[in-house]
Design a protein around this motif. Sequence first.
Motif, PDB file in Angstrom:
ATOM      1  N   ASP A  91       5.218   4.764  14.019  1.00 48.34           N
ATOM      2  CA  ASP A  91       4.992   3.331  14.443  1.00 48.34           C
ATOM      3  C   ASP A  91       4.957   2.387  13.263  1.00 48.34           C
ATOM      4  N   SER A  92       5.610   2.815  12.143  1.00 45.06           N
ATOM      5  CA  SER A  92       5.449   2.186  11.027  1.00 45.06           C
ATOM      6  C   SER A  92       6.055   0.642  10.771  1.00 45.06           C
ATOM      7  N   ASP A  93       6.976   0.305  11.884  1.00 47.41           N
ATOM      8  CA  ASP A  93       7.606  -0.953  11.925  1.00 47.41           C
ATOM      9  C   ASP A  93       6.589  -2.020  12.092  1.00 47.41           C
ATOM     10  N   ASN A  94       5.281  -1.725  12.700  1.00 51.08           N
ATOM     11  CA  ASN A  94       4.458  -2.902  12.826  1.00 51.08           C
ATOM     12  C   ASN A  94       3.327  -2.971  11.823  1.00 51.08           C
ATOM     13  N   GLY A  95       3.532  -1.993  10.860  1.00 48.14           N
ATOM     14  CA  GLY A  95       2.693  -2.088   9.643  1.00 48.14           C
ATOM     15  C   GLY A  95       1.271  -1.309   9.968  1.00 48.14           C
ATOM     16  N   TYR A  96       0.463  -1.028   8.822  1.00 47.33           N
ATOM     17  CA  TYR A  96      -0.576  -0.583   8.961  1.00 47.33           C
ATOM     18  C   TYR A  96      -1.584  -1.202  10.040  1.00 47.33           C
ATOM     19  N   TYR A  97      -2.464  -0.298  10.562  1.00 46.38           N
ATOM     20  CA  TYR A  97      -3.515  -0.659  11.528  1.00 46.38           C
ATOM     21  C   TYR A  97      -4.846  -1.040  10.829  1.00 46.38           C
ATOM     22  N   TRP A  98      -5.582  -1.814  11.670  1.00 45.76           N
ATOM     23  CA  TRP A  98      -7.013  -2.203  11.244  1.00 45.76           C
ATOM     24  C   TRP A  98      -7.608  -1.156  11.829  1.00 45.76           C
ATOM     25  N   ASP A  99      -8.943  -1.034  11.404  1.00 41.36           N
ATOM     26  CA  ASP A  99     -10.070  -0.012  12.103  1.00 41.36           C
ATOM     27  C   ASP A  99     -11.495  -0.536  11.756  1.00 41.36           C
ATOM     28  N   HIS A 100     -12.083  -0.151  12.365  1.00 37.16           N
ATOM     29  CA  HIS A 100     -13.618  -0.480  11.923  1.00 37.16           C
ATOM     30  C   HIS A 100     -14.347   0.898  11.577  1.00 37.16           C
ATOM     31  N   ARG A 101     -15.300   0.850  10.527  1.00 41.10           N
ATOM     32  CA  ARG A 101     -15.877   1.895   9.753  1.00 41.10           C
ATOM     33  C   ARG A 101     -17.167   1.484   9.379  1.00 41.10           C
ATOM     34  N   HIS A 124     -19.405  -1.571  11.320  1.00 37.37           N
ATOM     35  CA  HIS A 124     -19.262  -3.048  11.370  1.00 37.37           C
ATOM     36  C   HIS A 124     -18.510  -3.641  10.217  1.00 37.37           C
ATOM     37  N   CYS A 125     -17.648  -2.693   9.475  1.00 35.62           N
ATOM     38  CA  CYS A 125     -16.847  -3.277   8.491  1.00 35.62           C
ATOM     39  C   CYS A 125     -15.359  -2.582   8.971  1.00 35.62           C
ATOM     40  N   ALA A 126     -14.355  -3.720   8.558  1.00 35.50           N
ATOM     41  CA  ALA A 126     -13.268  -3.261   8.844  1.00 35.50           C
ATOM     42  C   ALA A 126     -12.442  -2.836   7.602  1.00 35.50           C
ATOM     43  N   SER A 127     -11.389  -1.969   7.888  1.00 37.94           N
ATOM     44  CA  SER A 127     -10.512  -1.413   6.951  1.00 37.94           C
ATOM     45  C   SER A 127      -9.032  -1.350   7.712  1.00 37.94           C
ATOM     46  N   ILE A 128      -7.930  -1.053   6.753  1.00 40.56           N
ATOM     47  CA  ILE A 128      -6.826  -0.919   7.020  1.00 40.56           C
ATOM     48  C   ILE A 128      -6.263   0.159   6.417  1.00 40.56           C
ATOM     49  N   GLY A 129      -5.405   0.990   7.671  1.00 43.11           N
ATOM     50  CA  GLY A 129      -5.034   2.318   7.071  1.00 43.11           C
ATOM     51  C   GLY A 129      -3.586   2.677   7.695  1.00 43.11           C
ATOM     52  N   LYS A 130      -3.173   3.891   7.298  1.00 46.90           N
ATOM     53  CA  LYS A 130      -1.838   4.205   7.624  1.00 46.90           C
ATOM     54  C   LYS A 130      -1.401   4.000   9.188  1.00 46.90           C
ATOM     55  N   LEU A 137       0.708  -1.207  -0.182  1.00 49.48           N
ATOM     56  CA  LEU A 137       0.142   0.023   0.010  1.00 49.48           C
ATOM     57  C   LEU A 137       0.867   1.287   0.047  1.00 49.48           C
ATOM     58  N   SER A 138       2.159   1.251   0.821  1.00 52.08           N
ATOM     59  CA  SER A 138       2.647   2.329   0.980  1.00 52.08           C
ATOM     60  C   SER A 138       3.737   2.639  -0.422  1.00 52.08           C
ATOM     61  N   GLN A 139       3.491   1.832  -1.395  1.00 49.07           N
ATOM     62  CA  GLN A 139       4.145   1.904  -2.988  1.00 49.07           C
ATOM     63  C   GLN A 139       3.040   2.669  -4.033  1.00 49.07           C
ATOM     64  N   GLN A 140       1.865   2.515  -3.390  1.00 50.21           N
ATOM     65  CA  GLN A 140       0.976   3.097  -4.349  1.00 50.21           C
ATOM     66  C   GLN A 140       1.168   4.695  -4.834  1.00 50.21           C
ATOM     67  N   ARG A 141       1.286   4.878  -5.754  1.00 52.24           N
ATOM     68  CA  ARG A 141       1.255   6.479  -6.185  1.00 52.24           C
ATOM     69  C   ARG A 141       0.291   7.157  -5.539  1.00 52.24           C
ATOM     70  N   HIS A 142      -0.752   6.881  -5.687  1.00 51.89           N
ATOM     71  CA  HIS A 142      -1.954   7.500  -5.115  1.00 51.89           C
ATOM     72  C   HIS A 142      -2.757   6.621  -3.946  1.00 51.89           C
ATOM     73  N   GLN A 143      -1.992   7.296  -2.754  1.00 47.62           N
ATOM     74  CA  GLN A 143      -2.386   6.133  -1.748  1.00 47.62           C
ATOM     75  C   GLN A 143      -3.740   6.844  -1.038  1.00 47.62           C
ATOM     76  N   ALA A 144      -4.652   5.850  -0.618  1.00 50.31           N
ATOM     77  CA  ALA A 144      -5.677   6.153   0.006  1.00 50.31           C
ATOM     78  C   ALA A 144      -5.763   6.370   1.686  1.00 50.31           C
ATOM     79  N   ASN A 145      -6.536   6.814   2.454  1.00 56.38           N
ATOM     80  CA  ASN A 145      -6.364   6.812   3.839  1.00 56.38           C
ATOM     81  C   ASN A 145      -6.657   5.385   4.137  1.00 56.38           C
ATOM     82  N   ARG A 146      -7.282   4.705   3.852  1.00 51.79           N
ATOM     83  CA  ARG A 146      -7.806   3.319   4.145  1.00 51.79           C
ATOM     84  C   ARG A 146      -8.142   2.378   2.999  1.00 51.79           C
ATOM     85  N   TYR A 147      -8.041   1.207   3.458  1.00 55.36           N
ATOM     86  CA  TYR A 147      -8.584   0.115   2.210  1.00 55.36           C
ATOM     87  C   TYR A 147      -9.246  -0.810   2.871  1.00 55.36           C
ATOM     88  N   TRP A 148     -10.419  -1.498   2.209  1.00 49.38           N
ATOM     89  CA  TRP A 148     -11.285  -2.526   2.748  1.00 49.38           C
ATOM     90  C   TRP A 148     -10.634  -3.725   3.040  1.00 49.38           C
TER      91      TRP A 148
END
Length: 470
Positions: free
Chosen positions: A438-448, A427-433, A371-382
């Motif tokens: 804290d980038s060593d642990n990767g992107y976090y999950w969140d509920h949306r 009640h749906c999960a996404s992954i975001g920056k 995700l970090s390599q995407q030219r146009h990064q979104a705030n979150r992905y499903w």
Amino acid sequence: MKLVYGITLSTLVLVICSANICEDRNIKGCQKLAAIKQDMCQDNCMTTLCPRTCGLCPLTCYSCDHVDHPSDCHHILQCTNMTMSCIVSQTVTASLEKKFQLGCVDNLVCNDLYGAIPNRTQSRGRRDVDLIGGCCSSDLCNKYNEPDKISAPTINPVQPSGKTNGFSAACTEMDSEVCRYFSENNGCNLTCVASLCPQTCGKCSLTCYECASVDLPGQCRNRIMCDGHKESCIAVESHVFNFKEGYKLGCVAKQNCKDLLAMNIEGVCCDNNFCNGNYIPTTTLIPLTSTLDTTTASAQSQLGLPTGCTPSFKHEHNECPSKFVRKGQNCYFVGQHARTRHDAMNVCKYLCSRLVIISSKVENLAISQLLSQQRHQANRYWLDAYRNSSSFSGPWHWRSTGDILRRHTYSHWRPGSHDQTKPDGEHCASIGKAESGDSDNGYYWDHRSCTIHAPAICEYPLGHKLLKKK
């Protein structure tokens, strides 16, 4: 003032009216068209509609045999050809009454009588014959209160270039009011009017979807009217500027459409309304056949993949389907367009895959890197994680497989986020920056909320090689 007696205008003037009257199709339409498009007379189509405005018609002149004064003449005729001018000349009758005659005359005769026909910039020269009257070269110019002071501008005909405008690519027209004027009295039966005014004349018989770039044709919702006689709807695979694959939809000339597909580009040309939006690429669902036996279907179901679906592989040796990239032991597709979670699920379904299921820290880091390599990064992905909409306090689970995210199951929720319950149905999960630092642990999950818009991350497990086309 000298008079020439014994000469009557009838010996000099041709007053035969042309059988084919040359007039503008609609005077108001031509006037407005000329105001909008100053070079309209360079187009054959427009000159056929507005020949008089473009100076391509023989003159119309007042025509009377014997009137006491030019102002008493009210009859109008059209000259027979472009080499004639309007004339008014004093003459005498057999009873020696002075009268005036008006009509059309050949330019050579007019020149003999009154010298060269004046135009806008020329002054009148000395006449060879001293008759009260004169010649002029614009419509209805030969009726004056003082016939010995005739002076009128000359219309210099504009010759058309020979080009003719056809339907525009978008089946649009220059001006709706102009087209309304030209379409009156069955004007749309004329090829020229129909080509200039396709919408007014009902010639935009084909409606296509039009998008510059979408992940899949079925996601395009913009519409465009096309010329069904000359164009086809098209959905064709394309690479956008960041080298991501997608599909371009619109309408294009029929031959160009065939030429594109002849280059082995994935896509379709079709001639029905909205047909390009219905195109399903080769990576989408197909019925179960002998190549997809019950064992394969069972494996698909266990992995949460759509059953009866064969993905496309550009090359036989490729491990990942087309549009997917490999990270670790799985293949991933990152969408470029934000959409609801339901629509994101359909994107993955079209690609014979599912929303991503993350089962380890290694995989979470791999996806974070992708995700970090995407030219146009979104705030979150499903993600595929979900909890029942009727009980927001219920357990989270991977919807495609039904596996519950238990305490011992790997997860990487943003601290406190997945325990919250809100009435808006998050009640749906996404992954975001990740948080800064804290980038060593990767992107976090969140509920949306499932209705917000975010791109999809689709996953195709490498272990499921039974699905490759044989």
